[in-house]
Motif scaffolding. Structure first.
Motif, mmCIF file in Angstrom:
data_model
loop_
_atom_site.group_PDB
_atom_site.id
_atom_site.type_symbol
_atom_site.label_atom_id
_atom_site.label_comp_id
_atom_site.label_asym_id
_atom_site.label_seq_id
_atom_site.Cartn_x
_atom_site.Cartn_y
_atom_site.Cartn_z
ATOM 1 N N VAL A 468 -4.735 2.552 -0.690
ATOM 2 C CA VAL A 468 -4.414 3.968 -0.859
ATOM 3 C C VAL A 468 -4.448 4.690 0.491
ATOM 4 N N LYS A 469 -3.416 5.527 0.692
ATOM 5 C CA LYS A 469 -3.284 6.341 1.903
ATOM 6 C C LYS A 469 -3.058 5.525 3.172
ATOM 7 N N GLN A 470 -2.790 4.224 3.032
ATOM 8 C CA GLN A 470 -2.431 3.390 4.189
ATOM 9 C C GLN A 470 -1.000 2.910 3.982
ATOM 10 N N PRO A 471 -0.231 2.723 5.071
ATOM 11 C CA PRO A 471 1.135 2.218 4.909
ATOM 12 C C PRO A 471 1.152 0.887 4.160
ATOM 13 N N HIS A 472 2.104 0.766 3.225
ATOM 14 C CA HIS A 472 2.237 -0.462 2.446
ATOM 15 C C HIS A 472 3.225 -1.416 3.121
ATOM 16 N N VAL A 473 3.135 -2.703 2.730
ATOM 17 C CA VAL A 473 3.994 -3.723 3.343
ATOM 18 C C VAL A 473 4.555 -4.620 2.237
ATOM 19 N N ILE A 474 5.853 -5.011 2.387
ATOM 20 C CA ILE A 474 6.469 -5.888 1.382
ATOM 21 C C ILE A 474 6.425 -7.339 1.863
ATOM 22 N N ASP A 475 5.940 -8.210 1.013
ATOM 23 C CA ASP A 475 5.916 -9.642 1.303
ATOM 24 C C ASP A 475 7.284 -10.227 0.905
ATOM 25 N N HIS A 476 8.097 -10.549 1.900
ATOM 26 C CA HIS A 476 9.479 -10.964 1.628
ATOM 27 C C HIS A 476 9.581 -12.283 0.882
ATOM 28 N N ASP A 477 8.534 -13.079 0.918
ATOM 29 C CA ASP A 477 8.567 -14.335 0.170
ATOM 30 C C ASP A 477 8.460 -14.085 -1.324
ATOM 31 N N LYS A 478 7.746 -13.021 -1.682
ATOM 32 C CA LYS A 478 7.569 -12.743 -3.106
ATOM 33 C C LYS A 478 8.655 -11.800 -3.656
ATOM 34 N N CYS A 479 9.259 -11.002 -2.778
ATOM 35 C CA CYS A 479 10.206 -9.965 -3.214
ATOM 36 C C CYS A 479 11.450 -10.572 -3.861
ATOM 37 N N ILE A 480 11.832 -10.057 -5.023
ATOM 38 C CA ILE A 480 13.049 -10.542 -5.679
ATOM 39 C C ILE A 480 14.197 -9.529 -5.551
#
Ligand SMILES: Cc1cc2nc3c(=O)[nH]c(=O)nc-3n(C[C@H](O)[C@H](O)[C@H](O)COP(=O)(O)O)c2cc1C
Ligand code: SF4
Ligand code: SF4
Lengths: 498, 123
Positions: A468-480
């Protein structure tokens, strides 16, 4: 405040209604209302005042060209059938309308069926045919019902049958239903289908004017072509020939759709600039996006890019840039569309619809589709793009019928005007429009992200990490690449495609 | 019919019938677009509502007809009204409820409901 009449709206102002003159005006199930707008006057004039040769001459002078796609001069076509002596000849109306998204012919049949009945009788008179068939797709039940009502009423009033207007001319009309295969719109396949056989094309020559339906000389025309005939005969060739460009006379109906504010049926004089259709009649592109291209001619046609927006629409101008008017589908595309993906859409349609009789079309279009799939998946190379183009020309030149001969057009047109998009797919592995999923990635801009966790909560695969309140990051291996996070972040706009 | 004269007579009779009732009143013509696009958008109940409301209001010179596609498929159901001597009014996005309202306010009351007309939804 004055109420604005329909005719003053931007949508209508630039239109001219010839083929659609009675659509939305009269009750299509009432022969009386058709009488009231000069119905069957053209037939009466032809039968009682004109010789068959004179009728054909008027059709030639009008400059009317076939509205079914090919643009062949109608009067000339009729003269070919007239010239062939036979014990029996036929008139056929092509109401198969197979282009995805097209509904011009349906509208004419539903709104003005008697015009088709009258035109076919006129055609029968001047070509020497005493029977006609209307081939309608079974998906058009309202059109079929109104045609049946029209034919019955015409018979009751002796406008079909024996000795019409006491002229000695006999004419009967029949309806045949098609099962909606695209190839059955091709004239030889259509006639084979009427004969009760599998709807497959056969080589031409012999042309239908020599050996058509049941082996007899036959004139085959499109619905909209016929819809223009009664007024040409009634008012003479001049008013029609006065409209349009040097080689394309009269008006053309388009089914305007896609990314455009005003969708619907528009009929414009030939020679109208494409820009007027898009910006004025169509009211421009919605959602603040930019115009990218317009696809005309459906799966047999091509796309017209921004640099040709000022083209004057007629048969020859469009074919000069590798496109075609086709039957009148006009799909507007904004800058969110990927042209490789569009080419794939149309090719996928033709691969499905190919009848399989000849190998260039059956195998060639399939191979082309495989190459497109490879490019869209991010595995394509520059050689693949060249191979695709080479194959496209091969299919075009060697296929038996118009389906295969025109199937490569969407690919060739996009290669011509949007080659850079193909190149971006194969060299940079990027889809510039952000459509081809394999080539894009979802990312979160750490500068913009406020750490609200909305995206992480909607992500179906748990690909988004962050507190919470921290920048989020997308894990490209899991992203569909479902895009749910982008939608969830619609207020902050921290999620972006690259 | 076997002669041009008979056809001309049929034309003139039909044209007169579109303008005047049998007892000589000028007809107010209501046409509802009943092509595939209109029917899909719900035009049939609109046509019925016009007929019923006109009858209920005792408007004996109103005639309601179906017609083909007017062209603006996105605004279907569309109904066009021609009161004799007046400019044709095009109503868009019609519903049975709106049809009833149009009969009461426009056909019976002489007041065009501007917010339902084509000019209100497009330039
Ligand atoms: C695959 C294919 C599909 C076609 N589909 C239609 C159609 O749905 N309607 C039509 O009128 N013409 C269609 N045509 C064109 C017809 O073969 C024919 O040229 C046309 O109907 C002739 O009429 P016209 O001279 O009045 O245009 C198609 C052609 C091909 C090759
Ligand atoms: S070109 Fe295609 S549709 Fe035409 S005959 Fe050959 S296989 Fe059939
Ligand atoms: S695109 Fe879908 S799968 Fe990928 S991170 Fe966003 S929500 Fe998750």
């Amino acid at each position: 405040m004055a109420v604005k009449p329909l005719a003053d709206t931007e949508f209508y102002k630039k239109q001219t209604r010839l083929a659609l003159r009675n659509c939305g005006v009269i009750d299509p199930e009432s022969i009386e209302e058709y009488f009231a707008v000069d119905g069957y006057q053209a037939l009466a004039k032809a039968l009682t005042q004109l010789t068959p040769e004179q009728v054909i001459q008027i059709m030639k002078d009008s400059g009317l060209r076939g509205r079914g796609g090919g643009g062949f001069p109608t009067g000339l076509k009729w003269s070919f059938t007239a010239a062939n002596a036979a014990d029996q000849k036929y008139v056929v109306c092509n109401a198969d309308e197979g282009d995805p998204g097209a509904f011009m012919d349906r509208s004419v049949l539903e709104g003005d069926p008697h015009a088709i009945v009258e035109a076919m009788a006129i055609c029968g008179y001047c070509t020497g045919a005493t029977a006609g068939y209307i081939y309608v797709r079974a998906e058009y039940p309202i059109a079929v019902k109104r045609l049946e009502i029209a034919i019955d009423a015409a018979k009751k009033h002796q406008l079909l049958g024996k000795n019409i207007f006491g002229s000695g001319f006999d004419f009967e009309l029949y309806i045949r239903l098609g099962a909606g295969a695209f190839v059955c719109g091709e004239e030889t396949a259509l006639m084979t289908s009427i004969e009760g056989n599998r709807g497959e094309p056969r080589p031409r020559p012999p042309y239908p004017a020599v050996k058509g339906l049941f082996g007899k000389p036959t004139t085959e025309n499109n619905v909209e072509t016929f819809a223009n005939v009664p007024q040409i005969i009634l008012h003479g060739a001049e008013p029609f020939a006065a409209m349009g460009t040097e080689k394309s006379k009269g008006s053309k109906v388009f089914a305007l759709g896609g990314n455009i504010n005003n969708t619907g049926l528009v009929e414009i004089p030939m020679g109208t600039r494409l820009r007027e259709i898009i910006e004025e009649i169509g009211g421009g592109i919605p959602n603040g996006r930019k115009f990218k291209a317009v696809q005309t001619g459906g799966p047999s046609g091509g796309c017209i890019p921004t640099e040709h927006l000022d083209i004057e629409i007629d048969y020859d101008n469009l074919s000069a840039i590798g496109c075609m008017i086709g039957s009148g589908g006009m799909i507007v595309m904004d800058d969110s569309k990927c042209m490789v993906d569009i080419a794939r859409f149309f090719l996928d349609f033709t691969v499905d619809e190919s009848c399989g009789k000849c190998s260039p079309c059956r195998i060639g279009t399939k191979r082309m589709l495989e190459i497109l799939d490879k490019i869209i998946a991010g595995n394509g190379t520059l050689e693949d793009v060249d191979k695709l183009e080479e194959l496209a020309y091969h299919v075009k030149e060697n296929s038996l019928c118009g389906l295969g001969q025109t199937a490569p057009n969407p690919v060739l047109a996009t290669l011509r005007f949007f080659r850079h998009e193909y190149i971006a797919h194969v060299t940079e592995h990027k889809c510039p429009a952000g459509v081809c999923k394999a080539l894009l990635s979802y990312n979160i801009d750490p500068e913009k992200c406020i750490g609200c966790t909305l995206c992480a909560r909607v992500c179906p695969t748990g690909a988004i990490n962050g507190t919470v309140k921290q920048p989020h990051v997308i894990d490209h291996d899991k992203c569909i690449k479902c895009g749910a996070c982008e939608t969830a972040c619609k207020k902050v706009h921290a999620v972006y495609k690259a | 019919m076997t002669t041009l004269a008979e056809l001309n007579a049929a034309r003139d009779a039909a044209a007169a019938k579109m303008k005047q009732t049998d007892d000589g009143q000028p007809i107010t013509r209501v046409v509802v677009g009943l092509a595939t696009c209109g029917i899909a958008a719900g035009a049939k109940p609109v046509l019925e509502a016009f007929e019923q409301a006109a009858q209920a209001a005792g408007l004996s010179s109103v005639r309601v007809y179906q017609t083909g596609c007017i062209g603006m498929c996105q605004f279907e159901p569309i109904a066009e009204i021609t009161v004799p001597g007046q400019e044709k009014v095009t109503y868009v996005n019609m519903t049975a409820g709106r049809a009833k309202e149009v009969v009461e306010k426009h056909l019976a009351g002489g007041q065009v409901i501007e917010e339902y007309t084509v000019g209100a939804v497009t330039k």
